[in-house]
Structures are given as structure tokens and as C-alpha cells.
Design a protein around this motif. Structure first.
Motif, PDB file in Angstrom:
ATOM      1  N   MET A   1       0.815  -1.188   0.000  1.00  0.00           N
ATOM      2  CA  MET A   1       0.000   0.000   0.000  1.00  0.00           C
ATOM      3  C   MET A   1       0.866   1.262   0.000  1.00  0.00           C
ATOM      4  SD  MET A   1      -2.949   1.309  -0.246  1.00  0.00           S
ATOM      5  CE  MET A   1      -3.895  -0.176  -0.223  1.00  0.00           C
ATOM      6  N   ARG A   2       1.988   1.196   0.716  1.00  0.00           N
ATOM      7  CA  ARG A   2       2.874   2.364   0.732  1.00  0.00           C
ATOM      8  C   ARG A   2       3.404   2.661  -0.657  1.00  0.00           C
ATOM      9  NH1 ARG A   2       5.502   3.855   6.036  1.00  0.00           N
ATOM     10  NH2 ARG A   2       4.189   2.832   7.551  1.00  0.00           N
ATOM     11  N   ARG A   3       3.703   1.616  -1.393  1.00  0.00           N
ATOM     12  CA  ARG A   3       4.215   1.812  -2.750  1.00  0.00           C
ATOM     13  C   ARG A   3       3.137   2.446  -3.628  1.00  0.00           C
ATOM     14  NH1 ARG A   3       9.021   2.149  -5.537  1.00  0.00           N
ATOM     15  NH2 ARG A   3       8.356   2.291  -7.682  1.00  0.00           N
ATOM     16  N   GLU A   4       1.890   1.983  -3.474  1.00  0.00           N
ATOM     17  CA  GLU A   4       0.781   2.555  -4.231  1.00  0.00           C
ATOM     18  C   GLU A   4       0.581   4.024  -3.874  1.00  0.00           C
ATOM     19  OE1 GLU A   4      -2.661   0.125  -3.620  1.00  0.00           O
ATOM     20  OE2 GLU A   4      -1.638  -1.662  -4.341  1.00  0.00           O
ATOM     21  N   ALA A   5       0.703   4.339  -2.582  1.00  0.00           N
ATOM     22  CA  ALA A   5       0.557   5.727  -2.130  1.00  0.00           C
ATOM     23  C   ALA A   5       1.674   6.593  -2.706  1.00  0.00           C
ATOM     24  CB  ALA A   5       0.558   5.794  -0.604  1.00  0.00           C
ATOM     25  N   LEU A   6       2.893   6.061  -2.701  1.00  0.00           N
ATOM     26  CA  LEU A   6       4.022   6.805  -3.266  1.00  0.00           C
ATOM     27  C   LEU A   6       3.838   6.998  -4.770  1.00  0.00           C
ATOM     28  CD1 LEU A   6       6.725   8.202  -3.003  1.00  0.00           C
ATOM     29  CD2 LEU A   6       7.831   5.961  -3.211  1.00  0.00           C
ATOM     30  N   ASP A   7       3.414   5.946  -5.454  1.00  0.00           N
ATOM     31  CA  ASP A   7       3.186   6.050  -6.900  1.00  0.00           C
ATOM     32  C   ASP A   7       2.125   7.101  -7.217  1.00  0.00           C
ATOM     33  OD1 ASP A   7       5.100   4.148  -7.425  1.00  0.00           O
ATOM     34  OD2 ASP A   7       3.666   2.507  -7.701  1.00  0.00           O
ATOM     35  N   ALA A   8       1.051   7.126  -6.428  1.00  0.00           N
ATOM     36  CA  ALA A   8      -0.018   8.110  -6.641  1.00  0.00           C
ATOM     37  C   ALA A   8       0.494   9.521  -6.389  1.00  0.00           C
ATOM     38  CB  ALA A   8      -1.204   7.803  -5.728  1.00  0.00           C
ATOM     39  N   ALA A   9       1.263   9.699  -5.316  1.00  0.00           N
ATOM     40  CA  ALA A   9       1.820  11.013  -4.989  1.00  0.00           C
ATOM     41  C   ALA A   9       2.801  11.470  -6.056  1.00  0.00           C
ATOM     42  CB  ALA A   9       2.505  10.958  -3.621  1.00  0.00           C
ATOM     43  N   LEU A  10       3.613  10.555  -6.542  1.00  0.00           N
ATOM     44  CA  LEU A  10       4.602  10.864  -7.569  1.00  0.00           C
ATOM     45  C   LEU A  10       3.916  11.233  -8.887  1.00  0.00           C
ATOM     46  CD1 LEU A  10       7.626  11.050  -7.880  1.00  0.00           C
ATOM     47  CD2 LEU A  10       7.671   8.640  -8.473  1.00  0.00           C
ATOM     48  N   LEU A  95       5.888  16.346  -2.541  1.00  0.00           N
ATOM     49  CA  LEU A  95       5.725  14.896  -2.612  1.00  0.00           C
ATOM     50  C   LEU A  95       5.373  14.327  -1.243  1.00  0.00           C
ATOM     51  CD1 LEU A  95       5.934  12.371  -4.396  1.00  0.00           C
ATOM     52  CD2 LEU A  95       8.371  12.284  -3.825  1.00  0.00           C
ATOM     53  N   TYR A  96       6.044  14.784  -0.213  1.00  0.00           N
ATOM     54  CA  TYR A  96       5.786  14.348   1.162  1.00  0.00           C
ATOM     55  C   TYR A  96       4.326  14.587   1.547  1.00  0.00           C
ATOM     56  CZ  TYR A  96       5.887  14.551   6.281  1.00  0.00           C
ATOM     57  OH  TYR A  96       5.610  14.373   7.619  1.00  0.00           O
ATOM     58  N   ARG A  97       3.828  15.775   1.265  1.00  0.00           N
ATOM     59  CA  ARG A  97       2.450  16.120   1.617  1.00  0.00           C
ATOM     60  C   ARG A  97       1.451  15.233   0.875  1.00  0.00           C
ATOM     61  NH1 ARG A  97       0.977  21.226   3.414  1.00  0.00           N
ATOM     62  NH2 ARG A  97      -0.480  21.418   1.674  1.00  0.00           N
ATOM     63  N   LEU A 103      -1.473   8.050   2.166  1.00  0.00           N
ATOM     64  CA  LEU A 103      -1.389   7.042   3.226  1.00  0.00           C
ATOM     65  C   LEU A 103      -2.540   7.175   4.208  1.00  0.00           C
ATOM     66  CD1 LEU A 103       2.368   6.730   4.248  1.00  0.00           C
ATOM     67  CD2 LEU A 103       0.928   5.017   3.161  1.00  0.00           C
ATOM     68  N   GLU A 104      -2.848   8.409   4.595  1.00  0.00           N
ATOM     69  CA  GLU A 104      -3.960   8.629   5.528  1.00  0.00           C
ATOM     70  C   GLU A 104      -5.279   8.151   4.930  1.00  0.00           C
ATOM     71  OE1 GLU A 104      -3.589  12.762   6.438  1.00  0.00           O
ATOM     72  OE2 GLU A 104      -2.013  12.406   7.924  1.00  0.00           O
ATOM     73  N   LYS A 105      -5.459   8.378   3.652  1.00  0.00           N
ATOM     74  CA  LYS A 105      -6.669   7.924   2.965  1.00  0.00           C
ATOM     75  C   LYS A 105      -6.717   6.399   2.949  1.00  0.00           C
ATOM     76  CE  LYS A 105      -9.135   8.397  -1.406  1.00  0.00           C
ATOM     77  NZ  LYS A 105      -9.072   8.914  -2.766  1.00  0.00           N
ATOM     78  N   ALA A 106      -5.586   5.784   2.664  1.00  0.00           N
ATOM     79  CA  ALA A 106      -5.520   4.324   2.598  1.00  0.00           C
ATOM     80  C   ALA A 106      -5.740   3.679   3.963  1.00  0.00           C
ATOM     81  CB  ALA A 106      -4.177   3.889   2.034  1.00  0.00           C
ATOM     82  N   GLU A 107      -5.314   4.335   5.021  1.00  0.00           N
ATOM     83  CA  GLU A 107      -5.405   3.750   6.355  1.00  0.00           C
ATOM     84  C   GLU A 107      -6.813   3.785   6.929  1.00  0.00           C
ATOM     85  OE1 GLU A 107      -2.309   5.575   8.630  1.00  0.00           O
ATOM     86  OE2 GLU A 107      -0.757   4.494   7.552  1.00  0.00           O
ATOM     87  N   ARG A 108      -7.728   4.390   6.217  1.00  0.00           N
ATOM     88  CA  ARG A 108      -9.126   4.377   6.670  1.00  0.00           C
ATOM     89  C   ARG A 108      -9.744   3.003   6.448  1.00  0.00           C
ATOM     90  NH1 ARG A 108     -10.094   9.809   3.812  1.00  0.00           N
ATOM     91  NH2 ARG A 108      -9.076  11.194   5.268  1.00  0.00           N
ATOM     92  N   ARG A 109      -9.037   2.148   5.752  1.00  0.00           N
ATOM     93  CA  ARG A 109      -9.485   0.776   5.552  1.00  0.00           C
ATOM     94  C   ARG A 109      -8.362  -0.153   5.995  1.00  0.00           C
ATOM     95  NH1 ARG A 109      -9.018   0.899  -0.997  1.00  0.00           N
ATOM     96  NH2 ARG A 109      -6.803   1.254  -0.990  1.00  0.00           N
ATOM     97  N   ARG A 110      -8.629  -1.443   6.003  1.00  0.00           N
ATOM     98  CA  ARG A 110      -7.639  -2.405   6.451  1.00  0.00           C
ATOM     99  C   ARG A 110      -6.472  -2.459   5.477  1.00  0.00           C
ATOM    100  NH1 ARG A 110      -9.592  -8.023   8.546  1.00  0.00           N
ATOM    101  NH2 ARG A 110     -10.157  -6.639  10.227  1.00  0.00           N
ATOM    102  N   VAL A 111      -5.276  -2.267   6.020  1.00  0.00           N
ATOM    103  CA  VAL A 111      -4.071  -2.233   5.208  1.00  0.00           C
ATOM    104  C   VAL A 111      -3.031  -3.145   5.849  1.00  0.00           C
ATOM    105  CG1 VAL A 111      -2.199  -0.774   4.370  1.00  0.00           C
ATOM    106  CG2 VAL A 111      -4.512   0.145   4.517  1.00  0.00           C
TER     107      VAL A 111
END
Length: 130
Positions: A1-10, A95-97, A103-111
């Protein structure tokens, strides 16, 4: 999930700056772990000699007055060019923001997250990549 979040942010950062080189994006990613949030809405980005920095820390902040990000490196030698081209310290904060928001959006569900650290001696740009 972190990789997906980074890819989306990038991808979001890439869409904001479509003409930027892969090198510029790579440097922003390499700086991602060096961004620290300040209490006043500013950010500190640790300087890295291997990325061309000559100061230990750079301060990045958003100006409501002119609607853009600023970096302390803009007030140094070649600062005008750095500001015009948007430095990678600012890119790292942007990118950090976006990464943090994803990540915060993703953590609203089971990760489920698995992490690992890799040290690649002699190949600095690969450190931390899996």
C-alpha cells in the motif's frame, strides 16, 4: 500500500510539473525521508552532499501572499534559477504532503504493510529501494 501511495503522490507531482526530468523526480524521492514538518506550517529538508547540497538543512514554506512554495536555497547563490526551476527541496515537500495524504486515505481501511531496508554499498541511489 505504501508503494501505491508513493506512486499516486509521484504521479500527481509529475502532472504538476510535466516538463521535469526523471533526475528531478528521483531527487525529490531521495529527499522524501529527510522532510520534517514544523509547527508553523514550514518544513525542514535535510541537505545531502551527494545531491549537490552545501547546507545541512533547508527551510521550505508556502506563502499565501504569492501562492507558491519557497525554499531558503532561493536566497543563496543561483537562487533565482533554483526558484524559477523549482528546487528539489520544494519538490520533496510537495511529494511528502501528497504521500502523507494518500497514506492517511488508505489507512481508513484495512491495510497490511511489509517493510524492509536494503543497503546497497557503492550505489547510493539504490539505498532503500526493493
Amino acid at each position: 500500500m505504501r508503494r501505491e501511495a508513493l506512486d499516486a503522490a509521484l504521479e500527481e507531482l509529475r502532472s504538476l510539473f510535466p516538463g521535469k526530468s526523471k533526475s528531478w523526480l528521483r531527487k525529490a524521492v531521495l529527499r522524501l525521508g529527510d522532510v520534517k514538518e514544523g509547527r508553523d506550517g514550514s518544513y525542514q529538508v535535510e541537505g545531502k552532499r551527494e545531491l549537490g547540497d552545501w547546507k545541512p538543512v533547508y527551510l521550505v514554506w508556502y506563502s499565501e501572499e504569492d501562492g507558491r512554495w519557497h525554499c531558503s536555497c532561493y536566497f543563496s547563490h543561483f537562487g533565482f534559477a533554483r526558484q524559477r526551476d523549482v528546487c528539489t527541496h520544494v519538490a520533496a515537500v510537495m511529494l511528502y504532503r501528497r504521500y502523507k495524504k494518500a497514506l492517511e486515505k488508505a489507512e481508513r481501511r484495512r491495510v497490511y504493510i511489509a517493510e524492509g531496508e536494503v543497503e546497497c554499498r557503492g550505489r547510493l541511489e539504490a539505498n532503500g529501494e526493493l
